[in-house]
Design a protein around this motif. Structure first.
Motif, mmCIF file in Angstrom:
data_model
loop_
_atom_site.group_PDB
_atom_site.id
_atom_site.type_symbol
_atom_site.label_atom_id
_atom_site.label_comp_id
_atom_site.label_asym_id
_atom_site.label_seq_id
_atom_site.Cartn_x
_atom_site.Cartn_y
_atom_site.Cartn_z
ATOM 1 N N MET A 129 6.314 -29.248 15.590
ATOM 2 C CA MET A 129 6.736 -29.448 16.878
ATOM 3 C C MET A 129 7.366 -28.472 17.695
ATOM 4 O O MET A 129 6.894 -28.215 18.725
ATOM 5 N N SER A 130 8.056 -27.567 16.860
ATOM 6 C CA SER A 130 8.620 -26.406 17.580
ATOM 7 C C SER A 130 7.488 -25.196 17.735
ATOM 8 O O SER A 130 7.603 -24.609 19.040
ATOM 9 N N SER A 131 6.669 -24.982 17.120
ATOM 10 C CA SER A 131 5.725 -23.741 16.900
ATOM 11 C C SER A 131 4.443 -24.171 17.508
ATOM 12 O O SER A 131 3.519 -23.439 17.989
ATOM 13 N N GLY A 132 4.093 -25.452 17.138
ATOM 14 C CA GLY A 132 2.627 -25.894 17.379
ATOM 15 C C GLY A 132 1.793 -25.931 15.919
ATOM 16 O O GLY A 132 2.016 -25.101 15.282
ATOM 17 N N LYS A 133 1.047 -26.895 15.796
ATOM 18 C CA LYS A 133 0.325 -26.926 14.556
ATOM 19 C C LYS A 133 -0.780 -25.723 14.319
ATOM 20 O O LYS A 133 -0.696 -25.267 13.431
ATOM 21 N N LYS A 134 -1.242 -25.241 15.393
ATOM 22 C CA LYS A 134 -2.126 -24.172 15.241
ATOM 23 C C LYS A 134 -1.460 -22.710 14.716
ATOM 24 O O LYS A 134 -2.144 -22.014 14.093
ATOM 25 N N GLN A 135 -0.438 -22.833 15.409
ATOM 26 C CA GLN A 135 0.355 -21.530 15.149
ATOM 27 C C GLN A 135 0.682 -21.588 13.787
ATOM 28 O O GLN A 135 0.684 -20.584 13.120
ATOM 29 N N ILE A 136 1.354 -22.611 13.172
ATOM 30 C CA ILE A 136 1.683 -22.783 11.804
ATOM 31 C C ILE A 136 0.489 -22.555 10.861
ATOM 32 O O ILE A 136 0.566 -21.911 9.740
ATOM 33 N N GLU A 137 -0.707 -23.138 11.196
ATOM 34 C CA GLU A 137 -2.012 -22.629 10.472
ATOM 35 C C GLU A 137 -2.246 -21.370 10.301
ATOM 36 O O GLU A 137 -2.974 -21.065 9.275
ATOM 37 N N LYS A 138 -1.861 -20.438 11.246
ATOM 38 C CA LYS A 138 -2.201 -19.090 11.164
ATOM 39 C C LYS A 138 -1.274 -18.281 10.228
ATOM 40 O O LYS A 138 -1.383 -17.055 10.190
ATOM 41 N N ASP A 139 -0.018 -19.043 10.207
ATOM 42 C CA ASP A 139 1.211 -18.051 9.492
ATOM 43 C C ASP A 139 0.991 -18.126 7.954
ATOM 44 O O ASP A 139 1.297 -19.264 7.283
ATOM 45 N N GLU A 140 0.454 -17.193 7.288
ATOM 46 C CA GLU A 140 0.330 -17.177 5.850
ATOM 47 C C GLU A 140 1.528 -17.312 5.236
ATOM 48 O O GLU A 140 1.520 -18.062 3.937
ATOM 49 N N LEU A 141 2.562 -16.982 5.615
ATOM 50 C CA LEU A 141 3.878 -17.267 4.892
ATOM 51 C C LEU A 141 4.214 -18.657 4.706
ATOM 52 O O LEU A 141 4.905 -19.228 3.848
ATOM 53 N N ILE A 142 4.001 -19.363 5.723
ATOM 54 C CA ILE A 142 4.028 -20.905 5.781
ATOM 55 C C ILE A 142 2.914 -21.530 5.018
ATOM 56 O O ILE A 142 3.136 -22.696 4.204
ATOM 57 N N GLN A 143 1.677 -20.974 5.097
ATOM 58 C CA GLN A 143 0.565 -21.514 4.508
ATOM 59 C C GLN A 143 0.565 -21.570 2.990
ATOM 60 O O GLN A 143 -0.068 -22.314 2.268
ATOM 61 N N TYR A 144 1.414 -20.472 2.539
ATOM 62 C CA TYR A 144 1.400 -20.407 0.790
ATOM 63 C C TYR A 144 1.846 -21.600 0.227
ATOM 64 O O TYR A 144 1.388 -22.233 -0.581
ATOM 65 N N PRO A 145 3.308 -21.901 0.767
ATOM 66 C CA PRO A 145 3.669 -23.220 0.020
ATOM 67 C C PRO A 145 3.071 -24.453 0.841
ATOM 68 O O PRO A 145 3.005 -25.548 -0.429
ATOM 69 N N VAL A 146 2.473 -24.513 1.615
ATOM 70 C CA VAL A 146 1.444 -25.780 2.299
ATOM 71 C C VAL A 146 0.259 -25.779 1.053
ATOM 72 O O VAL A 146 0.212 -26.906 0.566
#
Length: 271
Positions: A129-146
């Motif tokens: 909601m705060s950063s946008g789903k597309k931005q989160i999908e590009k962030d490897e440090l977030i995608q690792y736990p995902v």
């Protein structure tokens, strides 16, 4: 405490050999933030003070993980949230928090390691909601736990094991929580194995539990109260349950025999 003293402490915190001194340095730094009224951001907090405060708190979060102090890490994560939620125009150019993705990704991994899936998705939805789903999908440090969470939901423990090995781990801080997660999974597999099998070959248990050697299997077995002998692992709980079931069967059989004999005697009497 003057600003230059806080910068000096931050510099000290960046030195690897100061790890054991980190808690004392961080306590001193937080007192300094209180002195300049920057421990909690307000409308009067200057961009420079925001930068100093987030640097101290992010160092605190990351050093807490290296010290394996998850409670301290959680406190630093919570203290950072008011800073992370500030609008872009409150920060100097190129002075936004430098470790926001890393700290947040580590917090997501911590939630996974303790089985808090509801908390995991709450944090992830807030990020989208705060950063946008597309931005989160590009962030490897977030995608690792995902990716780890998706593999866990699929029951693909081999994928989780693969993600926690070698170059796939984003940083040494992630490796700490990855090991905690693997230990949690290993414990779950062990509990299921106890209920499903009376025994297992040690070689099979090594692969099943993601352990590196048969010696490690034996150590793990001893810690759980299992019996290792003749190349197999025996689960005492299963053996106890089997004996109890056998006693129940014998007891039932005796009851049936007694009832049958009693019925036969009654027939003789009638005849």
């Amino acid at each position: 405490m003057a600003e230059h003293e806080l910068y000096h402490i931050i510099h000290q915190l960046e030195k690897p050999h100061n790890l054991q001194q980190a808690p004392q340095l961080l306590s001193k730094a937080k007192l300094g933030l209180l002195h300049i009224q920057a421990l909690v951001p307000s409308s009067d907090t200057t961009p420079q003070h925001l930068h100093i405060a987030t640097s101290v708190l992010e160092h605190g979060a990351l050093l807490s993980i290296r010290l394996k102090d998850t409670e301290a890490f959680t406190r630093y994560y919570q203290q950072l949230q008011p800073f992370y939620s500030l609008p872009h125009d409150r920060w100097q150019r190129d002075k936004r928090p430098s470790n926001q993705s890393k700290v947040t990704g580590l917090y997501l991994l911590l939630l996974l390691s303790v089985g808090d899936y509801a908390g995991f998705h709450t944090v992830l939805e807030g990020l989208e909601m705060s950063s946008g789903k597309k931005q989160i999908e590009k962030d490897e440090l977030i995608q690792y736990p995902v990716r780890l969470e998706q593999a866990l939901m699929e029951g693909s423990y081999d994928k989780v094991w693969g993600e926690t090995k070698g170059e796939r781990v984003p940083s040494e801080e992630f490796a700490v929580f990855s090991e905690v997660l693997i230990n949690t999974i290993r414990s779950e597999i062990a509990s299921c194995s106890e209920r499903a099998y009376p025994s297992l070959p040690i070689s099979n248990a090594k692969n099943l539990l993601f352990l590196d050697s048969e010696g490690a299997v034996i150590q793990f077995a001893q810690a759980r109260g299992w019996v290792a002998k003749e190349g197999r692992i025996y689960f005492p709980q299963q053996e106890a349950e089997a004996l109890a079931a056998e006693k129940d069967v014998m007891s039932s059989s005796n009851t049936v025999i007694e009832n049958t004999l009693g019925y036969a005697r009654k027939l003789e009497t009638i005849v």
